[in-house]
Design a protein around this motif. Sequence first.
Motif, PDB file in Angstrom:
ATOM      1  N   ARG A 153      64.723  57.585  54.641  1.00  0.00           N
ATOM      2  CA  ARG A 153      64.749  57.004  53.288  1.00  0.00           C
ATOM      3  C   ARG A 153      64.715  55.482  53.288  1.00  0.00           C
ATOM      4  NH1 ARG A 153      64.133  60.762  49.823  1.00  0.00           N
ATOM      5  NH2 ARG A 153      64.877  59.346  48.249  1.00  0.00           N
ATOM      6  N   SER A 154      64.665  54.850  54.433  1.00  0.00           N
ATOM      7  CA  SER A 154      64.818  53.388  54.421  1.00  0.00           C
ATOM      8  C   SER A 154      63.740  52.678  55.230  1.00  0.00           C
ATOM      9  CB  SER A 154      66.201  53.006  54.961  1.00  0.00           C
ATOM     10  OG  SER A 154      66.281  53.303  56.330  1.00  0.00           O
ATOM     11  N   PHE A 155      63.619  51.375  54.965  1.00  0.00           N
ATOM     12  CA  PHE A 155      62.574  50.546  55.571  1.00  0.00           C
ATOM     13  C   PHE A 155      63.156  49.218  56.031  1.00  0.00           C
ATOM     14  CE2 PHE A 155      60.913  52.917  52.009  1.00  0.00           C
ATOM     15  CZ  PHE A 155      59.729  53.466  52.481  1.00  0.00           C
ATOM     16  N   ARG A 156      62.427  48.594  56.969  1.00  0.00           N
ATOM     17  CA  ARG A 156      62.657  47.189  57.271  1.00  0.00           C
ATOM     18  C   ARG A 156      61.346  46.449  57.008  1.00  0.00           C
ATOM     19  NH1 ARG A 156      63.357  44.222  63.119  1.00  0.00           N
ATOM     20  NH2 ARG A 156      61.129  44.722  63.094  1.00  0.00           N
ATOM     21  N   ALA A 157      61.406  45.361  56.271  1.00  0.00           N
ATOM     22  CA  ALA A 157      60.232  44.502  56.078  1.00  0.00           C
ATOM     23  C   ALA A 157      60.567  43.130  56.637  1.00  0.00           C
ATOM     24  CB  ALA A 157      59.890  44.386  54.595  1.00  0.00           C
ATOM     25  N   VAL A 158      59.626  42.528  57.356  1.00  0.00           N
ATOM     26  CA  VAL A 158      59.863  41.222  57.968  1.00  0.00           C
ATOM     27  C   VAL A 158      58.745  40.268  57.548  1.00  0.00           C
ATOM     28  CG1 VAL A 158      60.298  40.002  60.136  1.00  0.00           C
ATOM     29  CG2 VAL A 158      60.854  42.438  59.954  1.00  0.00           C
TER      30      VAL A 158
ATOM     31  N   ILE B  59      45.063  42.542  55.961  1.00  0.00           N
ATOM     32  CA  ILE B  59      46.211  43.434  56.120  1.00  0.00           C
ATOM     33  C   ILE B  59      47.506  42.630  55.957  1.00  0.00           C
ATOM     34  CG2 ILE B  59      47.433  44.936  57.764  1.00  0.00           C
ATOM     35  CD1 ILE B  59      44.857  46.176  56.822  1.00  0.00           C
ATOM     36  N   VAL B  60      48.422  43.178  55.188  1.00  0.00           N
ATOM     37  CA  VAL B  60      49.753  42.584  55.034  1.00  0.00           C
ATOM     38  C   VAL B  60      50.672  43.368  55.962  1.00  0.00           C
ATOM     39  CG1 VAL B  60      51.646  42.124  53.436  1.00  0.00           C
ATOM     40  CG2 VAL B  60      49.277  41.949  52.642  1.00  0.00           C
ATOM     41  N   ASP B  61      50.978  42.774  57.108  1.00  0.00           N
ATOM     42  CA  ASP B  61      51.728  43.508  58.130  1.00  0.00           C
ATOM     43  C   ASP B  61      53.191  43.082  58.125  1.00  0.00           C
ATOM     44  OD1 ASP B  61      52.661  44.871  60.314  1.00  0.00           O
ATOM     45  OD2 ASP B  61      50.922  44.431  61.574  1.00  0.00           O
ATOM     46  N   LEU B  62      54.019  43.893  57.469  1.00  0.00           N
ATOM     47  CA  LEU B  62      55.443  43.581  57.309  1.00  0.00           C
ATOM     48  C   LEU B  62      56.311  44.292  58.348  1.00  0.00           C
ATOM     49  CD1 LEU B  62      55.513  43.927  53.422  1.00  0.00           C
ATOM     50  CD2 LEU B  62      55.965  41.797  54.661  1.00  0.00           C
ATOM     51  N   ARG B  63      55.673  44.921  59.360  1.00  0.00           N
ATOM     52  CA  ARG B  63      56.449  45.711  60.312  1.00  0.00           C
ATOM     53  C   ARG B  63      57.421  44.858  61.117  1.00  0.00           C
ATOM     54  NH1 ARG B  63      51.886  48.515  63.621  1.00  0.00           N
ATOM     55  NH2 ARG B  63      51.089  46.398  63.292  1.00  0.00           N
ATOM     56  N   SER B  64      56.956  43.681  61.512  1.00  0.00           N
ATOM     57  CA  SER B  64      57.807  42.807  62.329  1.00  0.00           C
ATOM     58  C   SER B  64      57.188  41.419  62.403  1.00  0.00           C
ATOM     59  CB  SER B  64      57.928  43.375  63.750  1.00  0.00           C
ATOM     60  OG  SER B  64      58.687  42.509  64.562  1.00  0.00           O
ATOM     61  N   ASP B  65      58.005  40.426  62.775  1.00  0.00           N
ATOM     62  CA  ASP B  65      57.437  39.092  63.050  1.00  0.00           C
ATOM     63  C   ASP B  65      56.850  39.032  64.462  1.00  0.00           C
ATOM     64  OD1 ASP B  65      59.934  39.255  64.227  1.00  0.00           O
ATOM     65  OD2 ASP B  65      60.783  37.524  63.160  1.00  0.00           O
ATOM     66  N   THR B  66      56.950  40.131  65.212  1.00  0.00           N
ATOM     67  CA  THR B  66      56.298  40.173  66.530  1.00  0.00           C
ATOM     68  C   THR B  66      54.787  40.359  66.419  1.00  0.00           C
ATOM     69  OG1 THR B  66      56.657  42.550  66.655  1.00  0.00           O
ATOM     70  CG2 THR B  66      58.295  41.166  67.723  1.00  0.00           C
TER      71      THR B  66
END
Length: 343
Positions: free
Chosen positions: A316-321, A3-10
């Motif tokens: 309409r927007s995202f955050r990738a970490v 899994i590529v988990d870009l939701r957060s560095d947490t």
Amino acid sequence: MNIVDLRSDTVTKPTPAMWDAMAHAEVGDDVYGEDPTVNKLEAMAAERMGKEAALFVVSGTMGNLVALLAHCQRGDEAIIGDKSHTFLYEQGGMAALGGIMPHTVPNQMEGTLCLSDVRDAIRGDDEHFPRTRLICLENTHNACNGAPLTPWYMGRVAEVAREHGLKIHVDGARIFNAAAALGVDVRELVKDADSVMFCLSKGLCAPVGSMLCGSHEFIKEARRARKVLGGGMRQAGVIAAAGVVALEQMTERLVEDHARAKRLAEGLAELPTVVVEPVFTNILYFRLAPEVTLTAAEVAERLREYGILIGPRSARSFRAVTHYWIDDEGVERMIEAMREILS
Ligand SMILES: *Cc1c(COP(=O)(O)O)cnc(C)c1O
């Protein structure tokens, strides 16, 4: 498929070296001050920040709240950015539990507060007013594209603070990302601050914990505040051991996360239907162009089929970490998946 988990560095799980350190940690009762691993971590954190002392707390939220409680009395006022994590995402703990009034000032796009706004927010000596005690800054600034505040800017804020006898607290959840991005020693970034909190549990990969650093006197007050919040821990060396590894092994490599965030931004910017915000560190905001009929939530759902997790920020927007567990292949997979979903 991993899994590529870009939701957060947490979401970062401990590294093998951390698991090993936790399994073999020397421990004691930290409320008695007898946990050697916690003591070692606190000494290391203080040294890295160039401060006299440090305190191990369970989370960044607790670290910021403890700092506010130690700096301010009930009815005091703290000047704080209107897009700061402490103002937006910590349940108003300073007001709810500390009786401290937040005085918000607009965050500029690069995470700073205008010095003139800060000056205007400082109260005069008048019995009608609360007492201004503290200026809170955030470095890197999560909601402002993960931008780092520079040593130069910190120095300017410190001049204002000194003129008015105010303290400065830095929410440095990602202060090592700021240092890596600017190519400066982290001490340079916090030398003008009276206190700094940083997270071990984000890009540094430790499972639990944050550090609060400052003078001996400040940390003594902070230790009391931590206890009343229920944050006095016993054999906390088990988790502190991972924090020691985080400080020894994980700070220098953050530039790799920044390079991958840049590569992700470049790849996504090539797609005609994606609008990418500037990227400074490991946080990337992007949005869907108006002609895209899918919502951000629908795109996130489609990305799951590619083994990719990402957090929609709005319709309409995202955050990738990016972080330790995101490699080059993960970044390319994300770019390709977006290309296919939006084509
Ligand atoms: C994550 C974060 C915090 C809070 O840390 P927790 O450990 O999640 O409580 C505070 N400030 C900033 C800027 C953060 O990103």
